[in-house]
Design a protein around this motif. Structure first.
Motif, PDB file in Angstrom:
ATOM      1  N   MET A   1       0.844  -1.200   0.000  1.00 48.85           N
ATOM      2  CA  MET A   1       0.000   0.000   0.000  1.00 48.85           C
ATOM      3  C   MET A   1       0.877   1.247   0.000  1.00 48.85           C
ATOM      4  N   ASN A   2       0.337   2.340  -0.572  1.00 50.02           N
ATOM      5  CA  ASN A   2       1.114   3.574  -0.564  1.00 50.02           C
ATOM      6  C   ASN A   2       1.002   4.251   0.799  1.00 50.02           C
ATOM      7  N   GLU A   3       1.839   5.256   1.006  1.00 46.87           N
ATOM      8  CA  GLU A   3       1.924   5.893   2.321  1.00 46.87           C
ATOM      9  C   GLU A   3       0.633   6.609   2.706  1.00 46.87           C
ATOM     10  N   THR A   4      -0.069   7.170   1.721  1.00 51.79           N
ATOM     11  CA  THR A   4      -1.311   7.883   2.026  1.00 51.79           C
ATOM     12  C   THR A   4      -2.360   6.931   2.594  1.00 51.79           C
ATOM     13  N   LEU A   5      -2.518   5.780   1.960  1.00 54.94           N
ATOM     14  CA  LEU A   5      -3.495   4.803   2.431  1.00 54.94           C
ATOM     15  C   LEU A   5      -3.091   4.249   3.792  1.00 54.94           C
ATOM     16  N   LEU A   6      -1.798   3.983   3.981  1.00 58.83           N
ATOM     17  CA  LEU A   6      -1.336   3.481   5.274  1.00 58.83           C
ATOM     18  C   LEU A   6      -1.622   4.482   6.390  1.00 58.83           C
ATOM     19  N   LYS A   7      -1.404   5.739   6.089  1.00 59.41           N
ATOM     20  CA  LYS A   7      -1.619   6.771   7.101  1.00 59.41           C
ATOM     21  C   LYS A   7      -3.094   6.881   7.460  1.00 59.41           C
ATOM     22  N   GLU A   8      -3.957   6.819   6.455  1.00 61.30           N
ATOM     23  CA  GLU A   8      -5.391   6.940   6.722  1.00 61.30           C
ATOM     24  C   GLU A   8      -5.926   5.730   7.471  1.00 61.30           C
ATOM     25  N   LEU A   9      -5.498   4.531   7.069  1.00 60.85           N
ATOM     26  CA  LEU A   9      -6.005   3.323   7.709  1.00 60.85           C
ATOM     27  C   LEU A   9      -5.519   3.199   9.148  1.00 60.85           C
ATOM     28  N   SER A  10      -4.388   3.804   9.455  1.00 55.66           N
ATOM     29  CA  SER A  10      -3.842   3.695  10.811  1.00 55.66           C
ATOM     30  C   SER A  10      -4.552   4.620  11.803  1.00 55.66           C
ATOM     31  N   GLN A  11      -5.372   5.574  11.294  1.00 54.66           N
ATOM     32  CA  GLN A  11      -6.084   6.477  12.182  1.00 54.66           C
ATOM     33  C   GLN A  11      -7.227   5.747  12.892  1.00 54.66           C
ATOM     34  N   LYS A  12      -7.505   6.166  14.106  1.00 62.01           N
ATOM     35  CA  LYS A  12      -8.587   5.524  14.859  1.00 62.01           C
ATOM     36  C   LYS A  12      -9.935   5.815  14.230  1.00 62.01           C
ATOM     37  N   GLU A  13     -10.148   7.055  13.814  1.00 61.12           N
ATOM     38  CA  GLU A  13     -11.404   7.427  13.171  1.00 61.12           C
ATOM     39  C   GLU A  13     -11.376   6.989  11.706  1.00 61.12           C
ATOM     40  N   VAL A  14     -12.459   6.384  11.267  1.00 61.74           N
ATOM     41  CA  VAL A  14     -12.544   5.875   9.902  1.00 61.74           C
ATOM     42  C   VAL A  14     -13.004   6.979   8.972  1.00 61.74           C
ATOM     43  N   SER A  15     -12.300   7.170   7.855  1.00 59.17           N
ATOM     44  CA  SER A  15     -12.669   8.214   6.905  1.00 59.17           C
ATOM     45  C   SER A  15     -13.950   7.843   6.163  1.00 59.17           C
ATOM     46  N   LYS A  16     -14.551   8.850   5.524  1.00 58.93           N
ATOM     47  CA  LYS A  16     -15.791   8.604   4.783  1.00 58.93           C
ATOM     48  C   LYS A  16     -15.566   7.619   3.637  1.00 58.93           C
ATOM     49  N   ALA A  17     -14.434   7.757   2.963  1.00 61.81           N
ATOM     50  CA  ALA A  17     -14.151   6.867   1.828  1.00 61.81           C
ATOM     51  C   ALA A  17     -14.029   5.425   2.289  1.00 61.81           C
ATOM     52  N   HIS A  18     -13.287   5.216   3.374  1.00 61.53           N
ATOM     53  CA  HIS A  18     -13.104   3.850   3.856  1.00 61.53           C
ATOM     54  C   HIS A  18     -14.383   3.288   4.463  1.00 61.53           C
ATOM     55  N   GLN A  19     -15.215   4.156   5.056  1.00 61.95           N
ATOM     56  CA  GLN A  19     -16.502   3.694   5.579  1.00 61.95           C
ATOM     57  C   GLN A  19     -17.408   3.263   4.420  1.00 61.95           C
ATOM     58  N   ALA A  20     -17.356   4.020   3.316  1.00 59.65           N
ATOM     59  CA  ALA A  20     -18.166   3.665   2.149  1.00 59.65           C
ATOM     60  C   ALA A  20     -17.706   2.333   1.554  1.00 59.65           C
ATOM     61  N   ILE A  21     -16.384   2.141   1.486  1.00 58.41           N
ATOM     62  CA  ILE A  21     -15.856   0.876   0.966  1.00 58.41           C
ATOM     63  C   ILE A  21     -16.206  -0.265   1.913  1.00 58.41           C
ATOM     64  N   LEU A  22     -16.086  -0.021   3.227  1.00 58.37           N
ATOM     65  CA  LEU A  22     -16.435  -1.038   4.220  1.00 58.37           C
ATOM     66  C   LEU A  22     -17.895  -1.457   4.073  1.00 58.37           C
ATOM     67  N   ASP A  23     -18.805  -0.487   3.969  1.00 57.26           N
ATOM     68  CA  ASP A  23     -20.227  -0.800   3.840  1.00 57.26           C
ATOM     69  C   ASP A  23     -20.517  -1.601   2.579  1.00 57.26           C
ATOM     70  N   LYS A  24     -19.853  -1.231   1.490  1.00 60.66           N
ATOM     71  CA  LYS A  24     -20.097  -1.938   0.223  1.00 60.66           C
ATOM     72  C   LYS A  24     -19.597  -3.373   0.288  1.00 60.66           C
ATOM     73  N   VAL A  25     -18.402  -3.566   0.843  1.00 59.79           N
ATOM     74  CA  VAL A  25     -17.840  -4.914   0.940  1.00 59.79           C
ATOM     75  C   VAL A  25     -18.692  -5.794   1.840  1.00 59.79           C
ATOM     76  N   VAL A  26     -19.055  -5.265   3.012  1.00 61.13           N
ATOM     77  CA  VAL A  26     -19.846  -6.051   3.960  1.00 61.13           C
ATOM     78  C   VAL A  26     -21.201  -6.407   3.360  1.00 61.13           C
ATOM     79  N   THR A  27     -21.807  -5.477   2.641  1.00 57.47           N
ATOM     80  CA  THR A  27     -23.106  -5.747   2.010  1.00 57.47           C
ATOM     81  C   THR A  27     -22.985  -6.817   0.941  1.00 57.47           C
ATOM     82  N   CYS A  28     -21.956  -6.716   0.097  1.00 50.14           N
ATOM     83  CA  CYS A  28     -21.768  -7.708  -0.967  1.00 50.14           C
ATOM     84  C   CYS A  28     -21.546  -9.107  -0.396  1.00 50.14           C
TER      85      CYS A  28
END
Length: 618
Positions: A1-28
């Motif tokens: 993974m690139n540094e931007t994604l690593l930095k975002e995923l390491s944060q305690k609060e989940v970003s809107k983009a990652h929450q949207a991806i999480l919801d889509k994956v879990v639903t599928c």
């Protein structure tokens, strides 16, 4: 993974983009699980039939307490499935290389041997024979077997030679003194349980590669995820939480993880359920916290997403494989585009298996009742305690008559209506063999009676014809696509050091590296394929014998050789290839044979002259 994604995923609060991806994956995955889980009860029954398991009822418990036999399940399904697995295992392993590469042009011939050896090296590193056995066993029991492949570069830390010398005898060696060394570079092949496989169920399994997503689940120890995080493979492991109420309700009865209990948070602290989903996303629809987009493309691209315990994304990256497919490969026992899941070999005979079990158990129970026969007793004459205690000696009371005892105690005649049950069970067993095509001949058990070699060969060929069909279907649907992925992965990502470690120091092969690597446009347009050889060893021996007879005719009659245009050298090579002996060129004369023959003639001449010289001296 690139540094931007690593930095975002390491944060305690989940970003809107990652929450949207999480919801889509879990639903599928939840949608797929709701469909796939409908087969779980049947798969459980097939697994029990294969293992000859059955639930103990009250009568079984009573029989166990009194030392009598319990009802049992005849392991006929076990025999049928294992014969199927053994046949397929032998069929796929009868070649020198599991994947024999066959190109479409002359340019492919130069790298054929290199390609085969590289793929074979990957298979050996993965212990592929064991995984193939599990794959075939799943097909036989559940009707579906699944592989997953991925390109991996594994490293291990070793203390540098300089550090060893400088710090000899000192225990507190710092981590900076260790060096990373590549211990494996190649494709990793993973066996996926059908219980943990979630394709896009809007399409039949025969077209799963056309779906929007394909996913699987696996248990990961927490320390393994922490190791991956230290190497930059995942991020945010410390923020993974146990399953919430919604996730538990969605998974109730649909998850098979023996070491994790969904209602026990303690078991989820040491192990984590990772849902790996390969899903097609439009990158410029997902905005990161820093304002950048997941990607610049407005077209769907395939991303690899890891979701931990249904509540956090810990990995997301493009699935940049040149082959352009999901990295899963599957085969079905009987692929049918009109069915979501086809029946397995075990599923086709389950009702007949139940009939045989009933015949067998009713026969055993009847024999037991006959042995423990019922008596008509006059209690005024016979001591009843000797009867009720099953004593071998039945006593009479004082004053009982000494003659005509049969008037006071007599066995009640019982007609055994199960006398023909074993014969009936045998007939049902014959029906099972007709249904599956796995008969006595396929099991290596010839029927009684004399049979010529020609008849035996015909019987073997006939019994194997249906199994060969299954082998061809399994090869074309799952194994050949897997082999092509392994080849393309190596040609895409294998480093020159990794290439040299496989092919050795042969200068000719080392010069082929650039040609082997090729480029992306050539790789995606490749029409190369892998050969499937469904010929049985016995049939190959028969073909070799026929060619040997032709060779005898050609060698004994030069006129026949000239008339037919048959080349004896090529005949010999084909005969030994059919018998498993290849590369006859290593036996060809390289010019030393004539020299050796001349030396032998000289030694013989010297030995003949020695006695003559002795006589002349005398």
């Amino acid at each position: 993974m690139n540094e931007t994604l690593l930095k975002e995923l390491s944060q305690k609060e989940v970003s809107k983009a990652h929450q949207a991806i999480l919801d889509k994956v879990v639903t599928c995955v939840r949608t797929s699980r709701s469909v796939m889980s409908k087969s779980y009860p049947e798969w459980n029954d097939m697994s029990k039939a294969y293992d000859s398991e059955r639930l103990r009822d009250k009568q079984d418990l009573k029989n166990a307490a009194t030392g009598n036999p319990e009802k049992t399940s005849v392991p006929l399904t076990y025999a049928q499935v294992n014969t199927f697995v053994a046949f397929m295992f032998m069929l796929f392993h009868q070649r020198q290389y599991f994947f024999e590469f066959e190109g479409q042009g002359k340019e492919d011939e130069t790298i054929q041997a290199v390609s085969e050896s590289i793929i074979q090296g990957d298979l050996q590193s993965n212990g592929f024979s064991l995984k193939l056995y599990q794959f075939l066993l799943d097909i036989g029991r559940f009707g579906i077997g699944v592989f997953k492949s991925s390109w991996e570069v594994e490293k291990q830390q070793f203390l540098s030679p300089e550090a060893k010398e400088a710090f000899k005898g000192i225990d507190d060696v710092t981590p900076e003194l260790y060096e990373d060394h590549v211990t494996f570079e190649g494709s990793r092949i993973t066996s996926i349980s059908p219980y943990h496989f979630y394709p896009d169920t809007r399409l039949p399994l025969t077209r799963f590669q056309e779906g929007e997503f394909c996913a699987s689940e696996e248990e990961f120890p927490l320390h393994k995820l922490q190791e991956l995080e230290a190497r930059g493979g995942v991020a945010g492991v410390e923020h993974i939480t146990p399953f919430n109420d919604a996730s538990r309700s969605n998974r109730e009865g649909h998850s098979y993880f023996p070491s994790i209990k969904l209602d026990d948070a303690d078991t989820q602290k040491s192990n984590v359920v990772i849902t790996e989903c390969q899903i097609k996303l439009i990158p410029d629809k997902f905005e990161m916290e820093d304002g950048s987009m997941l990607g610049n493309s407005s077209k769907p691209l395939t991303y690899l997403v890891w979701v931990a315990n249904d509540n956090r994304v810990i990995r997301i990256e493009p699935l940049n494989y040149y082959h352009g497919h999901f990295t899963y490969d599957l085969s079905q026992f009987s692929p049918d585009m009109h069915k979501q899941l086809s029946k397995s070999l075990a599923g086709q005979i389950t009702q007949l298996q139940e009939i045989i079990d009933w015949f067998f158990n009713s026969r055993v129970a009847s024999v037991h009742r006959t042995l423990d026969n019922q008596l008509v007793v006059d209690p005024t004459v016979v001591e009843m305690n000797t009867v009720t205690n099953n004593s071998r000696v039945i006593k009479l009371k004082r004053g009982a008559p000494r003659v005509g005892i049969d008037r006071f105690i007599k066995s009640l005649p019982v007609q055994d209506v199960t006398a023909n049950h074993m014969q009936d069970a045998s007939q049902v067993g014959s029906i099972i063999q007709q249904v599956t095509g796995i008969n006595d001949t396929a099991m290596g058990q010839f029927q009684t009676g004399r049979r010529s070699a020609t008849e035996a060969r015909g019987a073997i060929s006939g019994s194997a014809s249906r199994l060969n069909l299954y082998g061809k279907l399994i090869w074309e649907s799952g194994l050949a696509p897997l082999g092509k992925k392994l080849l393309i992965n190596s040609r895409q990502s294998l480093s020159q050091e990794g290439y040299e470690s496989i092919v050795g120091t042969d200068p000719e092969k080392l010069e082929m590296f650039e040609e082997f690597k090729s480029n992306v446009f050539q790789l995606v347009r490749r029409s190369d394929f892998f050969v499937f050889d469904g010929t049985l060893p016995s049939e190959k021996q028969y073909a070799a014998q026929s060619l040997q007879e032709l060779l005898s005719i050609v060698l004994s009659s030069p006129e026949a050789a000239a008339a037919t245009g048959v080349q004896p050298a090529k005949l010999i090579e084909e005969i030994y290839t059919l018998r498993g002996i290849k590369n006859l060129s290593r036996f060809k004369d390289d010019g030393t044979a004539a020299q050796q023959q001349a030396m032998v003639q000289q030694i013989l001449a010297q030995q003949q002259q020695a006695p003559q010289q002795q006589q002349q001296t005398q």
